[in-house]
Design an enzyme around this catalytic site. Structure first.
Site, PDB file in Angstrom:
ATOM      1  N   CYS B 157      -7.219   6.482  -8.729  1.00 53.55           N
ATOM      2  CA  CYS B 157      -7.354   4.308  -8.096  1.00 53.55           C
ATOM      3  C   CYS B 157      -8.172   3.291  -8.215  1.00 53.55           C
ATOM      4  O   CYS B 157      -8.109   2.333  -8.519  1.00 53.55           O
ATOM      5  CB  CYS B 157      -8.321   4.618  -6.291  1.00 53.55           C
ATOM      6  SG  CYS B 157      -7.642   6.217  -5.237  1.00 53.55           S
ATOM      7  N   HIS B 287     -14.036  -1.352  -2.407  1.00 49.32           N
ATOM      8  CA  HIS B 287     -12.664  -0.881  -2.025  1.00 49.32           C
ATOM      9  C   HIS B 287     -11.670  -0.674  -0.796  1.00 49.32           C
ATOM     10  O   HIS B 287     -11.209  -0.522  -0.532  1.00 49.32           O
ATOM     11  CB  HIS B 287     -12.757  -0.174  -2.993  1.00 49.32           C
ATOM     12  CG  HIS B 287     -11.931   1.793  -3.430  1.00 49.32           C
ATOM     13  ND1 HIS B 287     -10.704   1.268  -4.321  1.00 49.32           N
ATOM     14  CD2 HIS B 287     -11.789   2.329  -3.010  1.00 49.32           C
ATOM     15  CE1 HIS B 287     -10.130   2.106  -4.232  1.00 49.32           C
ATOM     16  NE2 HIS B 287     -10.563   3.090  -3.732  1.00 49.32           N
ATOM     17  N   HIS B 322      -3.119   0.768   0.471  1.00 53.52           N
ATOM     18  CA  HIS B 322      -4.328   0.983  -1.528  1.00 53.52           C
ATOM     19  C   HIS B 322      -3.039   1.344  -1.615  1.00 53.52           C
ATOM     20  O   HIS B 322      -2.352   2.300  -1.774  1.00 53.52           O
ATOM     21  CB  HIS B 322      -5.039   2.489  -0.623  1.00 53.52           C
ATOM     22  CG  HIS B 322      -5.792   2.897  -1.684  1.00 53.52           C
ATOM     23  ND1 HIS B 322      -5.814   2.173  -2.438  1.00 53.52           N
ATOM     24  CD2 HIS B 322      -6.733   3.749  -1.937  1.00 53.52           C
ATOM     25  CE1 HIS B 322      -6.925   2.900  -3.676  1.00 53.52           C
ATOM     26  NE2 HIS B 322      -7.009   3.434  -3.127  1.00 53.52           N
TER      27      HIS B 322
END
Lengths: 351, 393
Positions: B157, B287, B322
């Protein structure tokens, strides 16, 4: 710019390390070859080992050995290249998911399927919070890792880096390469692979780790430079190499040995043959993929091999592509590409 | 340091197919979360940030031949780089333009589709190589005839955040003069089922930093930025990358440590490179995925790092989901839009502060003069990256 030296090195491949000197070659005739096993238990706890895929195991084993040789406990950077990553866990999760039609699944193989599992597990094992990077660019994965490490040390930001290249095979996904022309369809002895006139090659697992340092210590070699290109027309190859060498005021005549990535795929070995017959005609030429197979990070074997050659000042006949004797080589060049793409040049100097 | 000039941006996400549409959605608190229609999955009840073009449509928009081997991530990536080119006002990218792309799973969507069909002489065999991240990057590079340094980063990620970091370093040390950086990831059954097996997907729109958050929504996006060395910059840069840092949490393969050590170190490195005081950070694009573990760990890291004076912060994940490997670059663009528009885009779906911290993110759009914005990206394998974007002054 700070200089960059190769200190610790470690290898896992389809051949024993000693083949460099003794020429005792492990013979293969299949197109998909597992790496030779190491005594992993000697440095990794059995409970940890059970949970590790082969890529992680090989990456960790080579890393620990390279660090030990360089006498460094915790590296300042962990930089890896892997074109195909943790293929076995990827395949395991994929098969479970497809077979169960997206049913209830165990997350274990999913969480270990990311390409940076190798670098992450090494960090975890060493409790190392340092910069951690993973490149996954086909046959230029390991090369970009080298480039990154050279920037880190060259700029003076770091004194050392653990740099590696790892590839494992999986049962089904690797087998797919039989269908798209990547692998040889006929059985062929690896010893005669490079004379083949058919398409495809043989694929094998491997892992290599290196410790790059800003200080020479007892270095194997000094890394001068690395360059990558996605595409390179055959007719532009010589001029690219001339330009690359010219940066260091070198010509092809200064190169003590050249390591070529010939893999027996008649469609693309012409890149190497063009160099063998032209600018490196008078240079000792070395090949290795007939011994250790092809994979996306196999140029890390070439870097390991070059390091060994500088140290030993000799090389077994089984690696030689021509009869020209190597005499106290000062510079070495490694050239590689896969399927005519992702070309790389690595320039080394005897330390 | 003065920072590396950002001179162009291109993006496609579930909140817009162009930069202007993304800005419009961000400014009007319009989320892109929906249920999967393009992705063929049995988990149709799981909300996702899906881009409502199918692959055939994307392929036609890009004028690709029918026999192409572009996976969805490659299609989205090409779309976004084309946007970048258009926004720069250029015909084509100059020679010696580098390309560094981040992706987590690359073309696994092709593998999961054709897995049972690959066989001798199958017409799908052109996708066999496409599984691997580098192939995605090659396809995008070849579309634009990019042939200098072309490489791919795959650190889960944080992949595209790292692509930005490495590209900035390449300019800084003179290795490249001009480089396209960013990343692309598409929705796949592989990742949807993977995160589902970890039990961290919410069946509701995600609520980052909320006390009752119950997981993340997956999304898909591609986002790219043009970075140029100062001697090439012709127009005033949109913003500058003034700091960057990567560190490893070295705690667990997927979970973040309780004190957020990796994120703490990444922020510390980024601030040091930027030569900024903590108090100079005006806003954090966090995040903030909406999982119990991430949001707590990241909050702890922020609290430990900034102490009493925590900057304004929000997560934009409730807009887009995400987007995994693309998230770092997508949020880099959102951070830069925040700077250029003088706006903090809100953390949607937030109601109640986390008990452990009591912190509330910015939850309604807010005007602010932002000089320095910090953006965090945290990934599997303990990979933590912080980037600092600054106003060009």
């Amino acid at each position: 710019m700070n200089r960059v030296f190769i200190n610790g090195i470690a290898s896992i491949s389809a051949q024993e390390d000693a083949v460099v000197e003794n020429g005792n070659v492990a013979l293969y005739s299949e197109n998909n070859i597992a790496a030779l096993d190491k005594n992993y238990k000697s440095i990794i706890a059995p409970m940890m080992l059970r949970r590790m895929s082969k890529a992680v195991k090989m990456g960790l084993w080579t890393s620990l050995n390279a660090l030990k040789e360089a006498k460094i406990e915790i590296p300042q950077n962990i930089i890896f290249g892997t074109g195909k990553g943790c293929l076995q866990d990827t395949e395991k999760f994929l098969v479970q998911m497809l077979d169960s039609r997206e049913g209830l699944l165990s997350p274990t193989s999913f969480i270990q399927s990311t390409h940076n599992t190798i670098g992450g597990q090494i960090a975890l094992h060493l409790k190392c919070n340092a910069y951690n990077m993973t490149y996954s660019q086909n046959s230029n994965s390991f090369e970009t890792a080298i480039l990154d490490a050279m920037m880190k040390i060259g700029s003076g930001e770091s004194e050392n880096a653990l740099v590696g290249g790892v590839e494992e095979n999986a049962d089904i996904i690797t087998d797919f390469e039989n269908f798209d022309g990547q692998l040889k369809q006929e059985k062929i002895s690896n010893l005669v692979l490079l004379n083949s006139t058919t398409s495809g090659t043989i694929i094998a697992e491997s892992a290599h780790a290196f410790v790059f340092t800003s200080k020479p210590n007892k270095a194997y070699a000094e890394l001068l430079d690395v360059e990558i290109r996605l595409n390179c027309e055959l007719e532009n190859l010589n001029s690219w190499i001339f330009q690359f060498l010219d940066t260091y005021k070198l010509t092809s005549k200064d190169i003590g040995f050249v390591i070529m990535g010939n893999n027996g795929d008649a469609r693309y070995d012409n890149y190497y043959k063009a160099l063998q017959d032209s600018i490196f005609k008078e240079t000792p030429q070395i090949a290795y993929k007939h011994l250790v197979g092809e994979n996306n990070s196999i140029s890390s074997y070439a870097l390991w091999l070059a390091s060994q050659i500088f140290k030993l000042n000799k090389i077994s006949e089984v690696f030689k592509l021509n009869d020209i004797d190597m005499v106290n080589p000062k510079y070495a060049l490694i050239y590689n590409q896969y399927l005519g793409k992702n070309h790389s040049l690595i320039l080394l100097e005897n330390a | 340091m003065k920072g590396i000039a950002v001179t162009g941006m291109g993006v496609i996400s579930s909140i817009g197919h162009h930069l202007s549409e993304n800005l419009e959605a961000l400014s009007s608190s319009k989320s892109g979360i929906s249920f999967p229609e393009i992705l063929q999955t049995t988990h149709t009840h799981l909300p996702v940030g899906e881009i409502k073009f199918n692959n055939t449509e994307l392929s036609e928009i890009l004028n690709l031949p029918k026999t192409q081997a572009y996976t969805r991530a490659a299609l989205l990536g090409t779309f976004a780089v084309k946007e970048l080119l258009k926004n720069l006002g250029w015909e084509k990218f100059p020679e010696e333009t580098g390309f560094i792309s981040g992706t987590s799973v690359g073309g696994i969507d092709a593998t999961e589709k054709h897995f049972k069909q690959y066989a001798a002489n199958s017409e799908n065999n052109r996708f066999i190589q496409a599984q691997h991240p580098g192939f995605t990057t090659e396809k995008i590079a070849e579309y634009f005839e990019l042939n200098s340094v072309v490489t791919n980063i795959s650190t889960a990620c944080s992949s595209s955040a790292n692509a930005i970091l490495v590209g900035a370093r390449m300019i800084q040390c003179g290795r490249l003069k001009r480089v396209i950086v960013g990343g692309t990831d598409c929705l796949t059954k592989f990742t949807l089922n993977g995160f589902n097996s970890l039990k961290i997907l919410s069946s509701n729109p995600c609520k980052p930093f909320d006390d009752r958050r119950d997981g993340l929504n997956l999304g898909e996006a591609a986002a790219y930025l043009m970075l140029e060395a100062d001697d090439l910059v012709q127009n005033k840069p949109i913003a500058r990358i003034s700091g960057f840092g990567n560190a490893n949490d070295a705690f667990h393969q997927t979970a973040s440590s309780q004190n957020g050590e990796g994120a703490f170190l990444a922020m510390e490195k980024a601030l040091k490179i930027a030569g900024l005081e903590k108090s100079q950070i005006d806003y954090i694009n966090a995040h903030g995925t909406g999982t119990l573990n991430n949001d707590l760990s990241e909050s702890m890291a922020i609290q430990r790092f900034f102490g009493e004076d925590i900057p304004l912060f929000s997560s934009t994940k409730a807009y887009t989901g995400h987007t995994l490997g693309a998230a770092g670059a997508l949020e880099a663009i959102f951070s830069i839009l925040s700077i250029s528009e003088n706006k903090i885009f809100p953390n949607l779906n937030f109601a109640e502060a986390m008990q452990e911290t009591g912190y509330s993110p910015v939850s309604i759009i807010r005007k602010a003069n932002l000089r320095h914005v910090l953006s965090n990206s945290l990934g599997f394998g303990g990979n933590c990256t912080s980037l600092i974007f600054s106003k060009d002054e």
